[in-house]
Design a protein around this motif. Structure first.
Motif, PDB file in Angstrom:
ATOM      1  N   LYS A 100       0.829  -1.217   0.000  1.00 43.86           N
ATOM      2  CA  LYS A 100       0.000   0.000   0.000  1.00 43.86           C
ATOM      3  C   LYS A 100       0.855   1.255   0.000  1.00 43.86           C
ATOM      4  O   LYS A 100       0.642   2.187  -0.786  1.00 43.86           O
ATOM      5  N   LEU A 101       1.826   1.275   0.910  1.00 43.41           N
ATOM      6  CA  LEU A 101       2.648   2.474   1.063  1.00 43.41           C
ATOM      7  C   LEU A 101       3.599   2.662  -0.109  1.00 43.41           C
ATOM      8  O   LEU A 101       3.860   3.793  -0.530  1.00 43.41           O
ATOM      9  N   VAL A 102       4.118   1.570  -0.651  1.00 42.24           N
ATOM     10  CA  VAL A 102       4.990   1.681  -1.817  1.00 42.24           C
ATOM     11  C   VAL A 102       4.217   2.256  -3.002  1.00 42.24           C
ATOM     12  O   VAL A 102       4.689   3.169  -3.695  1.00 42.24           O
ATOM     13  N   ALA A 103       3.018   1.735  -3.238  1.00 44.85           N
ATOM     14  CA  ALA A 103       2.211   2.228  -4.356  1.00 44.85           C
ATOM     15  C   ALA A 103       1.889   3.710  -4.212  1.00 44.85           C
ATOM     16  O   ALA A 103       1.821   4.445  -5.209  1.00 44.85           O
ATOM     17  N   GLY A 108       7.269  10.261  -5.231  1.00 48.58           N
ATOM     18  CA  GLY A 108       7.322  11.519  -4.499  1.00 48.58           C
ATOM     19  C   GLY A 108       8.420  11.452  -3.462  1.00 48.58           C
ATOM     20  O   GLY A 108       9.173  10.488  -3.382  1.00 48.58           O
ATOM     21  N   ASP A 109       8.502  12.494  -2.643  1.00 53.90           N
ATOM     22  CA  ASP A 109       9.565  12.541  -1.641  1.00 53.90           C
ATOM     23  C   ASP A 109       9.040  12.477  -0.214  1.00 53.90           C
ATOM     24  O   ASP A 109       9.744  12.782   0.739  1.00 53.90           O
ATOM     25  N   ASN A 122      -1.874  11.958  -0.328  1.00 50.35           N
ATOM     26  CA  ASN A 122      -2.653  12.817  -1.223  1.00 50.35           C
ATOM     27  C   ASN A 122      -2.828  12.282  -2.636  1.00 50.35           C
ATOM     28  O   ASN A 122      -3.299  12.996  -3.529  1.00 50.35           O
ATOM     29  N   GLY A 123      -2.482  11.019  -2.861  1.00 50.61           N
ATOM     30  CA  GLY A 123      -2.690  10.452  -4.183  1.00 50.61           C
ATOM     31  C   GLY A 123      -1.907   9.164  -4.358  1.00 50.61           C
ATOM     32  O   GLY A 123      -1.187   8.730  -3.454  1.00 50.61           O
ATOM     33  N   ARG A 124      -2.047   8.566  -5.533  1.00 46.44           N
ATOM     34  CA  ARG A 124      -1.317   7.339  -5.829  1.00 46.44           C
ATOM     35  C   ARG A 124      -1.178   7.202  -7.334  1.00 46.44           C
ATOM     36  O   ARG A 124      -2.178   7.305  -8.064  1.00 46.44           O
ATOM     37  N   GLU A 159      -3.495   5.994   7.336  1.00 43.74           N
ATOM     38  CA  GLU A 159      -4.857   5.686   6.897  1.00 43.74           C
ATOM     39  C   GLU A 159      -5.262   6.642   5.780  1.00 43.74           C
ATOM     40  O   GLU A 159      -5.166   7.855   5.926  1.00 43.74           O
ATOM     41  N   SER A 160      -5.714   6.081   4.672  1.00 42.00           N
ATOM     42  CA  SER A 160      -6.136   6.900   3.543  1.00 42.00           C
ATOM     43  C   SER A 160      -6.888   6.049   2.538  1.00 42.00           C
ATOM     44  O   SER A 160      -6.522   4.890   2.309  1.00 42.00           O
ATOM     45  N   PRO A 161      -7.916   6.601   1.887  1.00 42.80           N
ATOM     46  CA  PRO A 161      -8.578   5.844   0.812  1.00 42.80           C
ATOM     47  C   PRO A 161      -7.645   5.569  -0.360  1.00 42.80           C
ATOM     48  O   PRO A 161      -7.910   4.667  -1.160  1.00 42.80           O
TER      49      PRO A 161
END
Length: 374
Positions: A100-103, A108-109, A122-124, A159-161
């Motif tokens: 999840k976090l890698v995607a 970004g930085d 804020n996005g993926r 936590e984020s959609p």
């Protein structure tokens, strides 16, 4: 009192494939993705060929049982090198949380600390597929990821959609090689997710429905899955129970049980499922005085005899877990009694979970539970 009128938001993956052979549907779904990064473990990387993917496939398989910032940063470095348009989590909750976090973060930085907490991703850019190989965390269903800070040993929650999978694959054939003890511990973890959401002060009638389905499935299928790992009906039932538990975590989350389990993972390096299994009977019993009706439903689901008091419930739930082959004594896992007060302080400070518990729990109460589990 019912919370049915409280506004909640429920997220689920856009597509869920469930059942024997479901893994075969991933290739068709992924055929337009050319650069694919598979996040796995040394064990689950053996399933990569069964994904039958095409394109440029890279595998990062250095995810430990309790993923920490070092593992996340290494996975991010590989992602930034290949710029994947699809990230696949192939494993249990640890793998899927890292995926999840890698995607979400590779393009970004932002560091982990930049996004800890709710709605700070804020996005993926990459698509995200989650392929579960255990039945416990339900991470494939959710919007949260947990990573252990390597220096402080504290778990950090994001936590984020934007962490939600585009597709989740629940194929029971990928779980048949899970050993009985791990099947038992992860199955109890799935139960704990449902129970803690069900008895939570933030409980909601909609989520209660998922919790009831999950608990019923655990009661029906966990013993069978432990006794015969090739029982695909039981394996499917447990994958669904895990998925339902994952849904429960979104709008409601867990409570004291998971707060008490976290130090066992970070300090003893216990797998998440095992840590939760050890704590489960103790917190279930502790909450009995304020959750008698819902606890009765939990006992029915697990086939436990009605309990008159906390001690009786603790013994019956403990026996249920022990009979599944789980070693329930902290002392058998290398715990030192002198460390328990510090762990109690650490667990009590996890207010994002402790504040959800239906019965207030002091630091002394936490310590007593650890002592009972010792």
């Amino acid at each position: 009192m019912s919370n049915i009128s409280r506004a909640i938001t429920l997220y689920q993956p856009r597509q869920v494939e469930v059942g024997i052979g479901a893994i075969q549907r991933l290739n068709d779904w992924a055929r337009n993705h050319k650069r694919i990064l598979v996040i796995a473990t040394t064990h689950t990387k053996g399933f990569v060929e069964r994904l039958k993917l095409s394109g440029d496939i890279r595998v990062f398989a250095d995810i430990p049982p309790e993923p920490d910032t070092s593992a996340l940063n290494a996975a991010l470095a590989q992602a930034r090198a290949i710029k994947p348009d699809l990230v696949i989590g192939l494993g249990g909750g640890s793998v899927m949380d890292v995926a999840k976090l890698v995607a979400a973060l590779w393009d970004g930085d932002h560091t982990l600390d930049d996004v800890v907490g709710p709605n700070r991703v804020n996005g993926r850019k990459s698509a995200l597929a989650q392929v579960a190989t255990t039945s416990g965390t339900g991470s494939e269903a959710g919007t949260r990821a947990l990573i252990t800070d390597r220096e402080t040993h504290a778990k950090k929650a994001v936590e984020s959609p934007f962490l939600l999978a585009d597709i989740a694959i629940l194929d029971p054939e990928l779980t048949v090689s899970v050993p009985p003890a791990v099947t038992a511990a992860t199955g109890i973890d799935a139960m704990a997710h449902c129970v803690e959401a069900f008895t939570n002060i933030r409980a909601h009638d909609l989520i209660d429905s998922y919790a009831r389905m999950g608990m019923t499935l655990v009661g029906k299928y966990l013993v069978r899955a432990v006794q015969d790992g090739t029982d695909l009906e039981a394996r499917t039932g447990m994958m669904l129970a895990s998925y339902y538990g994952g849904i429960c975590l979104g709008p409601v989350n867990t409570a004291a049980g998971h707060a008490l389990a976290y130090p066992l993972g970070t300090q003893l390096n216990l797998p998440h499922g095992l840590a939760n299994a050890i704590i489960f009977p103790h917190v279930l019993a502790y909450n009995l005085p304020v959750c008698r009706e819902k606890t009765a439903e939990i006992q029915t689901a697990l086939g436990l005899s009605p309990a008159a008091d906390e001690d009786e419930l603790r013994k019956s739930a403990y026996q249920f877990c022990q009979d599944l082959g789980v070693e329930m004594r902290l002392s058998a896992h290398g715990a030192n009694k002198d460390d328990l007060p510090a762990w109690a302080s650490e667990a009590h400070a996890i207010r994002r979970l402790m504040d959800n518990n239906p019965r207030e729990m002091s630091e002394e109460d936490v310590l007593n539970i650890y002592l009972n589990a010792f």
